[in-house]
Design a protein around this motif. Structure first.
Motif, short mmCIF file in Angstrom:
data_model
loop_
_atom_site.label_atom_id
_atom_site.label_comp_id
_atom_site.label_asym_id
_atom_site.label_seq_id
_atom_site.Cartn_x
_atom_site.Cartn_y
_atom_site.Cartn_z
N GLU A 205 14.03 39.03 17.03
CA GLU A 205 13.20 39.34 18.19
C GLU A 205 13.27 40.84 18.51
OE1 GLU A 205 12.62 37.76 22.79
OE2 GLU A 205 13.59 36.51 21.27
N GLY A 206 12.11 41.44 18.72
CA GLY A 206 12.05 42.86 19.05
C GLY A 206 12.27 43.78 17.87
N GLY A 208 10.22 44.99 15.79
CA GLY A 208 9.14 45.95 15.59
C GLY A 208 8.21 45.50 14.48
N LEU A 209 6.90 45.65 14.71
CA LEU A 209 5.92 45.18 13.72
C LEU A 209 6.03 45.92 12.40
CD1 LEU A 209 2.74 44.68 15.96
CD2 LEU A 209 4.41 42.98 15.20
N ASN A 210 6.55 47.13 12.42
CA ASN A 210 6.70 47.88 11.18
C ASN A 210 7.65 47.20 10.21
OD1 ASN A 210 6.09 50.31 9.62
ND2 ASN A 210 8.24 50.86 9.96
N ASN A 211 8.50 46.34 10.74
CA ASN A 211 9.47 45.62 9.91
C ASN A 211 9.01 44.20 9.58
OD1 ASN A 211 11.60 47.67 9.83
ND2 ASN A 211 11.76 47.29 12.03
N VAL A 212 7.77 43.88 9.95
CA VAL A 212 7.22 42.54 9.72
C VAL A 212 6.20 42.60 8.59
CG1 VAL A 212 5.86 40.67 10.72
CG2 VAL A 212 7.60 41.84 12.11
N MET A 213 6.30 41.68 7.65
CA MET A 213 5.34 41.60 6.54
C MET A 213 4.10 40.86 7.02
SD MET A 213 5.68 42.45 3.11
CE MET A 213 7.18 41.84 2.35
N MET A 214 2.94 41.53 6.93
CA MET A 214 1.69 40.93 7.34
C MET A 214 0.94 40.37 6.13
SD MET A 214 1.56 41.36 10.64
CE MET A 214 -0.16 40.98 10.97
N SER A 215 0.08 39.39 6.37
CA SER A 215 -0.75 38.88 5.29
C SER A 215 -1.48 40.05 4.63
CB SER A 215 -1.76 37.85 5.82
OG SER A 215 -2.54 38.39 6.87
N HIS A 257 6.93 38.51 20.57
CA HIS A 257 8.40 38.57 20.52
C HIS A 257 8.90 39.46 19.39
CE1 HIS A 257 7.19 35.36 17.74
NE2 HIS A 257 8.36 35.51 17.14
N LEU A 258 8.03 39.79 18.44
CA LEU A 258 8.43 40.65 17.33
C LEU A 258 8.19 42.13 17.62
CD1 LEU A 258 6.95 38.55 14.37
CD2 LEU A 258 9.32 38.59 15.17
N MET A 259 7.49 42.44 18.71
CA MET A 259 7.13 43.82 19.02
C MET A 259 8.29 44.59 19.64
SD MET A 259 3.36 43.15 20.70
CE MET A 259 3.22 44.85 21.28
N ASN A 260 8.26 45.91 19.48
CA ASN A 260 9.18 46.79 20.19
C ASN A 260 8.38 47.68 21.15
OD1 ASN A 260 8.03 48.81 18.59
ND2 ASN A 260 9.76 48.89 17.15
N GLU A 261 9.04 48.62 21.80
CA GLU A 261 8.37 49.46 22.81
C GLU A 261 7.27 50.32 22.20
OE1 GLU A 261 11.08 51.72 25.14
OE2 GLU A 261 12.22 49.97 25.84
N GLU A 262 7.50 50.85 21.02
CA GLU A 262 6.48 51.68 20.38
C GLU A 262 5.23 50.87 20.08
OE1 GLU A 262 5.87 54.59 16.46
OE2 GLU A 262 7.78 53.54 16.78
N ASP A 263 5.41 49.62 19.65
CA ASP A 263 4.27 48.73 19.41
C ASP A 263 3.47 48.53 20.69
OD1 ASP A 263 5.03 48.35 16.74
OD2 ASP A 263 6.30 46.64 17.26
#
Length: 309
Positions: A205-206, A208-215, A257-263
């Motif tokens: 949780e938190g 950051g989307l940069n660390n999440v693999m998107m389709s 829930h995966l986002m951080n402040e920069e997102d």
């Protein structure tokens, strides 16, 4: 040198109407033009925008697109595609040359338009340019946001539509039910993989989307092209390019829930952009010759003459 921009405050609960301007004023004084772009009620087929249940000549093909997309967009597939296309060893060309390649591309996942993609790019860019004349980085972002769709072109391997266009979503965690035609995820092997089918999956949780693999698709590919070719566009532009098709998040609020402040900061610009991206789709033609010199000047400002793709 990277261009820095002020962040607008776009939380819906914080919007207020100024009695002096009778327009929308956001925190920090960022004002949405009161007489700017007004979203139409229907798309070019006469239906509501993003209505995936409406009967139309494109509806059956759109649903079939999402069926195949949801079955095949697995974590392993995305990892393989990022590794292959992240090398940027296909061709060298300019931004405008890439725009021209899109003349033959139509997005099969789009229920709102069946015009060549270059038309949509210019419609979006010109609508934003009218309302935000001083944000030239946003004009250029609008022009290039869909250039990753060149993956459909034969010179890029002619990937199938399901691997290039459509709404994007995280892989490596549970598929949220707000995803369009969610039922077809039940045929995706990751749906039953205990490593991937929980709320957080392989993420925290938190994180950051940069660390999440998107389709995998045109969003992530164009983000990689811009980033690796050292664009000087601001971070909000790269975020907008990378997540503009992430409708489960910016339309429905899923995966927050995966986002951080920069997102969260960058999402404010994405919300502004999205209105123009979605609702500027129409049959109105843009005079390419008239606007081309302006966009060439922006390309020269923010990108090298030739890019690796």
């Amino acid at each position: 040198m990277t261009i820095l921009i002020d962040q607008p405050e776009l939380d819906r609960q914080e919007e207020k109407v100024s009695s002096e301007t009778n327009g929308l004023v956001l925190d920090a004084g960022f004002q949405v033009p009161k007489d700017g772009f007004i979203a139409p009620e229907t798309n070019s087929f006469g239906n509501s925008f993003r209505d995936y249940e409406a009967e139309s000549e494109r509806q059956k093909s759109v649903e079939e697109f999402y069926r195949i997309n949801h079955i095949n967009q697995t974590y392993d597939f995305v990892k393989k595609m990022r590794e292959a296309y992240g090398k940027l060893d296909r061709v060298e060309m300019s931004i405008w040359e890439c725009c021209e390649l899109l003349n033959d591309v139509i997005d099969d996942s789009d229920p709102d338009l069946d015009e060549p993609q270059i038309e949509h790019l210019l419609q979006t860019a010109e609508a934003i340019r009218k309302d935000y004349p001083n944000e030239d980085w946003l004009h250029l972002t609008a022009l290039i946001h869909d250039l990753g769709k060149v993956l459909l072109h034969p010179s890029f391997g002619e990937l199938p539509q399901w691997a290039v266009v459509g709404d994007t979503f995280p892989v490596g965690c549970a598929f949220d039910e707000v995803n369009v035609h969610h039922k077809y995820f039940k045929e995706n092997p990751d749906y039953y993989n205990h490593k991937y089918n929980t709320k957080n999956g392989i993420y925290s949780e938190g994180c950051g989307l940069n660390n999440v693999m998107m389709s995998w698709g045109h969003d992530d590919y164009m983000y990689l092209v811009a980033k690796e070719n050292k664009t000087t566009l601001p971070p909000a532009a790269l975020f907008t390019i990378r997540y503009h098709s992430f409708y489960p998040l910016h339309k429905h609020g899923a995966y927050k829930h995966l986002m951080n402040e920069e997102d969260a900061d960058n999402m404010k610009w994405l919300h502004i952009f999205n209105k123009y991206d979605l609702y500027s789709k129409s049959k109105v033609r843009i005079d390419v010759g008239k606007v081309k010199p302006y966009y060439l000047s922006l390309i020269e400002k923010y990108f090298p003459a030739k890019l690796r793709w």
